[in-house]
Design a protein around this motif. Sequence first.
Motif, short mmCIF file in Angstrom:
data_model
loop_
_atom_site.label_atom_id
_atom_site.label_comp_id
_atom_site.label_asym_id
_atom_site.label_seq_id
_atom_site.Cartn_x
_atom_site.Cartn_y
_atom_site.Cartn_z
N ARG B 33 -54.91 17.31 14.47
CA ARG B 33 -55.78 16.18 14.81
C ARG B 33 -55.37 15.59 16.15
O ARG B 33 -54.18 15.56 16.48
N GLU B 35 -56.51 12.30 19.03
CA GLU B 35 -57.31 11.14 19.37
C GLU B 35 -57.04 10.83 20.84
O GLU B 35 -55.90 10.58 21.23
N ALA B 65 -60.04 16.88 23.56
CA ALA B 65 -59.52 16.45 22.25
C ALA B 65 -59.52 17.63 21.27
O ALA B 65 -58.58 17.80 20.49
N ARG B 100 -63.72 6.92 22.81
CA ARG B 100 -62.60 7.49 22.05
C ARG B 100 -63.09 8.73 21.31
O ARG B 100 -64.10 8.67 20.60
N ARG B 102 -62.19 11.66 18.50
CA ARG B 102 -61.30 12.04 17.41
C ARG B 102 -61.66 13.46 17.01
O ARG B 102 -62.79 13.71 16.55
N GLU B 124 -67.81 1.61 16.45
CA GLU B 124 -67.35 2.86 15.86
C GLU B 124 -68.24 3.35 14.72
O GLU B 124 -68.16 4.51 14.32
#
Lengths: 146, 141
Positions: B33, B35, B65, B100, B102, B124
């Motif tokens: 993962r 971020e 990412a 952002r 992810r 978000e």
Amino acid sequence: MSHRGEILNQMAQRIPYLHFLGLRFETAGERLTAVLPFSPMLIGNPAIPALHGGVTAAFLETTAIVGLLWTGLPEGEAVALPALPKTIDLTVDYLRPGLSRDSFAEARVVRQGRRYASVHVEAWQDDRSRLFAQGTGHFLMPEGVR
Amino acid sequence: MAGPELSAAQAFIMALPQAQALGLQIEALGDGRAEIVMPYHPQLIGDPATGVIAGGAVSTLMDTASGAAVMSHPQASGVTATLDLRIDYMRPATPGQAIRARAECHHVTRSVAFVRVTASDEDEARPVAMATGAFTVEGKK
């Protein structure tokens, strides 16, 4: 470079992100080729070194958008930057690394309706027949040109 | 993922010239993962009429990412390359706000890593863009 081509480059210069990438356009008749001159800051894999995959995606997307504008650009006087088509989706097929040299791309508008357009883009470096990436995108056409 | 490994991967990503040019910052990385945040910057504007960040910059953020997520996966080692990336742009990012990404590397075979990634601004609940990708996996040495 045609007069229409110069107008296109003037318009492109007003888009900060195109300036950031260093993108410009060459024209020959109805043919429009996007040129991404190599710059070290475009690298995403220092080991090869190779262009960043995201830069390749951006190059294809921008070529598609400008290809759509180009199709509708009138002959004649310099125009203000028209409303831009909005990207709905983009699928990028990475065929080989983009090496540390200039890149070229051409868009083919496969279908343009009143609201939606489907565009295929091919990108290459030294050899037009050896693509390093290709992509297909769908775009929402701005109200004004519908 | 162990601390020193995390910082090595982090240093690798942050050393990428295009990541530096975009001002990307890694906020979390490990176990498949990642971020990563891209601050708002006027030079990344794609539509001067609205000040909205160019889709291409968001794509690069999501690709970075995704690659970082693959590199941080326990079953994938070394450098990776994008085979395929399919991006959906749901809405324009709000001008002035950081974006952002992810990314989650949700499946790895001996040759391929599969990733999904979401990009959001401060709202978000309504992502700006999503993508799915396939990435190369180098053989264990």
